[in-house]
Design a protein around this motif. Structure first.
Motif, PDB file in Angstrom:
ATOM      1  N   CYS A 128     -66.158  48.646 -78.924  1.00  0.00           N
ATOM      2  CA  CYS A 128     -67.513  48.115 -78.781  1.00  0.00           C
ATOM      3  C   CYS A 128     -67.751  46.942 -79.723  1.00  0.00           C
ATOM      4  N   GLU A 129     -67.149  46.983 -80.904  1.00  0.00           N
ATOM      5  CA  GLU A 129     -67.325  45.894 -81.863  1.00  0.00           C
ATOM      6  C   GLU A 129     -66.613  44.629 -81.393  1.00  0.00           C
ATOM      7  N   GLU A 130     -65.450  44.806 -80.769  1.00  0.00           N
ATOM      8  CA  GLU A 130     -64.769  43.647 -80.212  1.00  0.00           C
ATOM      9  C   GLU A 130     -65.603  43.030 -79.091  1.00  0.00           C
ATOM     10  N   ARG A 131     -66.234  43.866 -78.253  1.00  0.00           N
ATOM     11  CA  ARG A 131     -67.088  43.346 -77.197  1.00  0.00           C
ATOM     12  C   ARG A 131     -68.274  42.574 -77.781  1.00  0.00           C
ATOM     13  N   ALA A 132     -68.848  43.086 -78.859  1.00  0.00           N
ATOM     14  CA  ALA A 132     -69.960  42.390 -79.516  1.00  0.00           C
ATOM     15  C   ALA A 132     -69.498  41.046 -80.075  1.00  0.00           C
ATOM     16  N   PHE A 133     -68.307  41.021 -80.649  1.00  0.00           N
ATOM     17  CA  PHE A 133     -67.768  39.768 -81.185  1.00  0.00           C
ATOM     18  C   PHE A 133     -67.642  38.731 -80.075  1.00  0.00           C
ATOM     19  N   HIS A 134     -67.063  39.117 -78.940  1.00  0.00           N
ATOM     20  CA  HIS A 134     -66.890  38.175 -77.835  1.00  0.00           C
ATOM     21  C   HIS A 134     -68.228  37.703 -77.284  1.00  0.00           C
TER      22      HIS A 134
ATOM     23  N   PHE B 165     -68.723  46.085 -69.111  1.00  0.00           N
ATOM     24  CA  PHE B 165     -68.345  45.714 -70.473  1.00  0.00           C
ATOM     25  C   PHE B 165     -68.718  44.270 -70.760  1.00  0.00           C
ATOM     26  N   PRO B 166     -70.009  43.973 -70.922  1.00  0.00           N
ATOM     27  CA  PRO B 166     -70.378  42.612 -71.292  1.00  0.00           C
ATOM     28  C   PRO B 166     -69.725  42.258 -72.617  1.00  0.00           C
ATOM     29  N   GLY B 167     -69.337  41.021 -72.749  1.00  0.00           N
ATOM     30  CA  GLY B 167     -68.687  40.602 -73.989  1.00  0.00           C
ATOM     31  C   GLY B 167     -67.202  40.422 -73.826  1.00  0.00           C
ATOM     32  N   ARG B 168     -66.638  40.856 -72.702  1.00  0.00           N
ATOM     33  CA  ARG B 168     -65.211  40.660 -72.471  1.00  0.00           C
ATOM     34  C   ARG B 168     -65.020  39.468 -71.543  1.00  0.00           C
ATOM     35  N   GLY B 169     -64.288  38.488 -71.999  1.00  0.00           N
ATOM     36  CA  GLY B 169     -63.987  37.344 -71.162  1.00  0.00           C
ATOM     37  C   GLY B 169     -65.238  36.555 -70.824  1.00  0.00           C
TER      38      GLY B 169
END
Length: 269
Positions: free
Chosen positions: A83-89, A253-257
């Motif tokens: 989830c943190e990686e998704r927030a970063f993106h 998964f918003p935030g990916r790509g």
């Protein structure tokens, strides 16, 4: 798993790849965010709620955003889960963080933690330590869809009325980055007159609509809410209603790509 992250972070610091490593540190029984700048500090590294279930969760990506705003030329690494990686993106997509100055150090959540969160992807793409859960975690939260609009609107209204407008959900949210917040307008929280905020559902509904396309379903808001509002379900239901009524489909998964922009302008929120 902790040893893998520690060794990886030590190498990043020792060879000068980064100026600091943002992670969690354990001081006695207390776990808190910490910017490690020396390799010998990393013996106190903590994995947070993997060590203390139900405790020690912090919005590290929000802390990262503040650090990059204060020191935009610093090169930082940050410990992230899915989830943190998704927030970063999502922040990168919103031009809030320069990805060229950040190194992600990812680890996977345990099966138990993934099940409790209802996360469909409890591991980051940049996986440094840990193993992906063997069994797909429960979809009970992330894939919730409204079956009866009237019934679901009543569910939302009941929960909105419980909101005490404490800003806890906004303050802890890793993807809230606006300098000026609509939710601070006197319409929602008057600055004069009554000491109590108006009893209306628009405050939380406004935030829920704004989170369409931004929420990464980390659950930090729900943990912070003193009224125990099931915010992950609320945000997902509002997102699905937006899709049903306005044709805007939020990704799981918003935030990916590259994801579609939200229907509102985030800079005005």
């Amino acid at each position: 798993m902790k040893d893998q992250i520690r060794d990886y972070a030590k190498k990043l610091l020792q060879d000068g790849t980064v100026d600091g490593f943002l992670a969690l540190r354990k001081d006695g029984e207390h776990i808190h965010p910490h910017l490690f700048t020396r390799a010998d500090e990393l013996d106190s590294l903590s994995l947070g709620d993997l060590e203390k279930p139900g405790q020690a969760r912090y919005p590290l990506i929000k802390v990262l955003l503040r650090l990059t705003r204060l020191q935009p030329t610093q090169k930082l690494a940050v410990m992230v889960r899915g989830c943190e990686e998704r927030a970063f993106h999502k922040l990168v997509q919103a031009s809030q963080i320069n990805p060229n100055r950040v190194t992600l150090v990812g680890f996977s959540c345990s099966q138990d933690l993934a099940d409790r969160c209802g996360c469909l992807k409890p591991w980051p793409d940049e996986l440094v330590a840990g193993e992906k859960p063997d069994v797909p975690p429960s979809p009970k939260v992330v894939t919730a869809t409204p079956k009866n609009l009237v019934k679901d609107m009543q569910f939302l209204k009941d929960n909105f009325q419980r909101c005490i407008k404490c800003y806890g959900c906004r303050n802890i949210c890793p993807v809230c980055f606006c300098h000026e917040c609509t939710l601070e307008e006197e319409t929602f929280v008057p600055k004069t007159g009554s000491t109590l905020p108006p009893a209306n559902p628009e405050f939380l509904f406004t935030r829920a609509v704004h989170m369409v396309g931004y929420c990464v379903y980390c659950g930090l808001c729900e943990e912070a809410c003193p009224a125990h509002i099931p915010l992950k379900i609320v945000y997902k239901m509002v997102a699905n209603i937006m899709d049903e009524k306005h044709g805007y489909r939020i990704q799981d998964f918003p935030g990916r790509g590259q994801s579609a922009p939200a229907p509102d302008d985030a800079s005005n929120a």
